[in-house]
Design an enzyme around this catalytic site. Sequence first.
Site, PDB file in Angstrom:
ATOM      1  N   TYR B 113      81.226  -6.538  11.067  1.00 38.55           N
ATOM      2  CA  TYR B 113      81.490  -6.634  12.506  1.00 38.55           C
ATOM      3  C   TYR B 113      82.453  -5.537  12.946  1.00 38.55           C
ATOM      4  O   TYR B 113      83.391  -5.200  12.212  1.00 38.55           O
ATOM      5  CB  TYR B 113      82.151  -7.976  12.844  1.00 38.55           C
ATOM      6  CG  TYR B 113      81.214  -9.151  12.855  1.00 38.55           C
ATOM      7  CD1 TYR B 113      80.608  -9.578  14.027  1.00 38.55           C
ATOM      8  CD2 TYR B 113      80.962  -9.865  11.682  1.00 38.55           C
ATOM      9  CE1 TYR B 113      79.764 -10.671  14.039  1.00 38.55           C
ATOM     10  CE2 TYR B 113      80.116 -10.966  11.679  1.00 38.55           C
ATOM     11  CZ  TYR B 113      79.520 -11.369  12.864  1.00 38.55           C
ATOM     12  OH  TYR B 113      78.693 -12.454  12.867  1.00 38.55           O
ATOM     13  N   TYR B 152      76.955 -11.412   5.162  1.00 39.79           N
ATOM     14  CA  TYR B 152      78.297 -10.937   4.815  1.00 39.79           C
ATOM     15  C   TYR B 152      79.083 -12.008   4.069  1.00 39.79           C
ATOM     16  O   TYR B 152      78.848 -13.193   4.226  1.00 39.79           O
ATOM     17  CB  TYR B 152      79.050 -10.459   6.062  1.00 39.79           C
ATOM     18  CG  TYR B 152      79.247 -11.472   7.175  1.00 39.79           C
ATOM     19  CD1 TYR B 152      80.335 -12.344   7.163  1.00 39.79           C
ATOM     20  CD2 TYR B 152      78.367 -11.535   8.245  1.00 39.79           C
ATOM     21  CE1 TYR B 152      80.529 -13.252   8.197  1.00 39.79           C
ATOM     22  CE2 TYR B 152      78.558 -12.435   9.287  1.00 39.79           C
ATOM     23  CZ  TYR B 152      79.639 -13.297   9.257  1.00 39.79           C
ATOM     24  OH  TYR B 152      79.829 -14.193  10.273  1.00 39.79           O
ATOM     25  N   ARG B 162      77.540 -15.611   4.367  1.00 41.60           N
ATOM     26  CA  ARG B 162      76.850 -16.120   5.560  1.00 41.60           C
ATOM     27  C   ARG B 162      75.419 -15.589   5.585  1.00 41.60           C
ATOM     28  O   ARG B 162      75.203 -14.396   5.443  1.00 41.60           O
ATOM     29  CB  ARG B 162      77.544 -15.654   6.845  1.00 41.60           C
ATOM     30  CG  ARG B 162      78.946 -16.172   7.172  1.00 41.60           C
ATOM     31  CD  ARG B 162      79.072 -17.673   7.355  1.00 41.60           C
ATOM     32  NE  ARG B 162      77.929 -18.423   7.870  1.00 41.60           N
ATOM     33  CZ  ARG B 162      77.541 -18.497   9.145  1.00 41.60           C
ATOM     34  NH1 ARG B 162      78.197 -17.864  10.070  1.00 41.60           N
ATOM     35  NH2 ARG B 162      76.501 -19.211   9.496  1.00 41.60           N
ATOM     36  N   HIS B 165      72.734 -13.736  10.844  1.00 42.28           N
ATOM     37  CA  HIS B 165      72.687 -14.525  12.079  1.00 42.28           C
ATOM     38  C   HIS B 165      73.147 -13.690  13.259  1.00 42.28           C
ATOM     39  O   HIS B 165      73.856 -12.697  13.101  1.00 42.28           O
ATOM     40  CB  HIS B 165      73.571 -15.774  11.961  1.00 42.28           C
ATOM     41  CG  HIS B 165      75.010 -15.441  11.697  1.00 42.28           C
ATOM     42  ND1 HIS B 165      75.489 -15.228  10.427  1.00 42.28           N
ATOM     43  CD2 HIS B 165      76.050 -15.244  12.530  1.00 42.28           C
ATOM     44  CE1 HIS B 165      76.776 -14.912  10.493  1.00 42.28           C
ATOM     45  NE2 HIS B 165      77.151 -14.906  11.766  1.00 42.28           N
ATOM     46  N   HIS B 167      75.138 -14.406  16.925  1.00 42.67           N
ATOM     47  CA  HIS B 167      75.865 -15.397  17.732  1.00 42.67           C
ATOM     48  C   HIS B 167      75.334 -15.354  19.162  1.00 42.67           C
ATOM     49  O   HIS B 167      75.183 -14.274  19.737  1.00 42.67           O
ATOM     50  CB  HIS B 167      77.359 -15.075  17.747  1.00 42.67           C
ATOM     51  CG  HIS B 167      78.016 -15.215  16.405  1.00 42.67           C
ATOM     52  ND1 HIS B 167      78.650 -16.360  15.998  1.00 42.67           N
ATOM     53  CD2 HIS B 167      78.136 -14.340  15.370  1.00 42.67           C
ATOM     54  CE1 HIS B 167      79.142 -16.197  14.776  1.00 42.67           C
ATOM     55  NE2 HIS B 167      78.840 -14.972  14.368  1.00 42.67           N
TER      56      HIS B 167
HETATM   57 FE   LIG Z   1      79.108 -14.300  12.303  1.00 46.84          FE
END
Ligand SMILES: [Fe+3]
Lengths: 190, 247
Positions: B113, B152, B162, B165, B167
């Site tokens: 991110y 990640y 995770r 995905h 959000h």
């Molecule tokens: Fe996330």
Amino acid sequence: MNDTTPETTPSQTVGPYLHIGLHWPNGPFVVAEDHPGGIWIRGTLTDGAGQPVPDGLIETWQADPNGRFDHSDDPRGAASYPGFRAFGRCDTDERGEFGILTLRPGAVPGPGDTVQAPHIDVSVFARGMLHRTVTRVYFPENTEANAADPVLSGITDPRARSTLIAEPATDGYRFDIRLQGENETVFFDI
Amino acid sequence: MTTTPQGNEKHAVPGYVRDHGTHPPLDYPGYGSTALRHPKRPLQLLPHLLTEVTGPLLGEGPIGELDHDLTRQHAGEPQGQRIIVHGRVRESDGRPVPHTLIEVWQANAGGRYRHTGDNWPCPLDPNFTGVGRTITDAEGRYRFVTVRPGAYPWKNHDNAWRPAHIHFSLFGRAFTQRLVTQMYFPGDPLFFQDPMWNSIPDEKARERLLCRFDYENTQPEWALAYEWDIVLRGRESTPFESEVDDD
Ligand SMILES: [Fe+3]
């Protein structure tokens, strides 16, 4: 009946990186900074250890000073109020703090003949919360209206009820939100 | 709709369905961070009154021309598999939710991110911010162009990753309809160990977070398509009495 009634989509946490997706520079400003009558509602979001929550998001939704909404689902009709967005959003900072600059809402009709005291609906999102929680801000000076409010008076424990009453501050009010612990804020099943 | 005096029974407004069976609990031990962040007092029932059945209608807000296309927000194109994510937003009574704001954010193709708090050793992509927004059209349809996010690691449990995905944040048209969630991809091998996914008690409800590979809308020589429909809580009963003869 519609036989293809779809089922609702589940909630998931905003996660730790909500700031990149949900931060609005003008989010805290329900009214502009120079709007007459503006009040800051500031607070700290804390967890069950009393620690600030730096990865949280607070959103507010409220009636205008006349107790009206700019929305057609209000049976009284939509009413706009110049310079007033009704919606506020603020992600918490590293100290868990948030602030929303807004106007005092007016009283809003409740069920039957009741009147709801001026209030602000609040959504709380954070990493570690799989679903938002919802609370309400009420104002300390409205003693009588608060006592007659159909939602507030449904909370029987006076100490719990008091978590929904903001405290006066120099530029508005303080409304701390405690997710857990001795003075846990009252949250609603919405 | 006409203005009526305060305290009239006309302020009895239809509520929204309470869809508790759909959502994860606030206290879920598999997701460590819920431990100190879930209320322990029972939630207080809030009837759906005027503040709850109204909500911000942000559709007309400023949406930039490229806000829905996460691959065109920089001088160059981001690394990764270009994808189209599209679908419809409806209420659980089947009605579309038109002109409603959708916000998305995601990791880049490597799973990183663009956030100061994310520093796992995967490079940032100078051509990818990972943030988008759009509004639904009159039929509740939306469309984003982006790259497929990578999985990640996180530190929730041993060797925790995770699943890929995106959000999503949605408003609907009432305070009750506000929803923040995550869209996942079919066939991800990481679901078995992911507490976010597994926190949703009903397996069928989990699957409603899966997009569907959409070959029909896959663009030749350009991008794979995925379709994901989102359903917000609908009204419990319609405000209009049905006068229809149905026999
Ligand atoms: Fe996330």
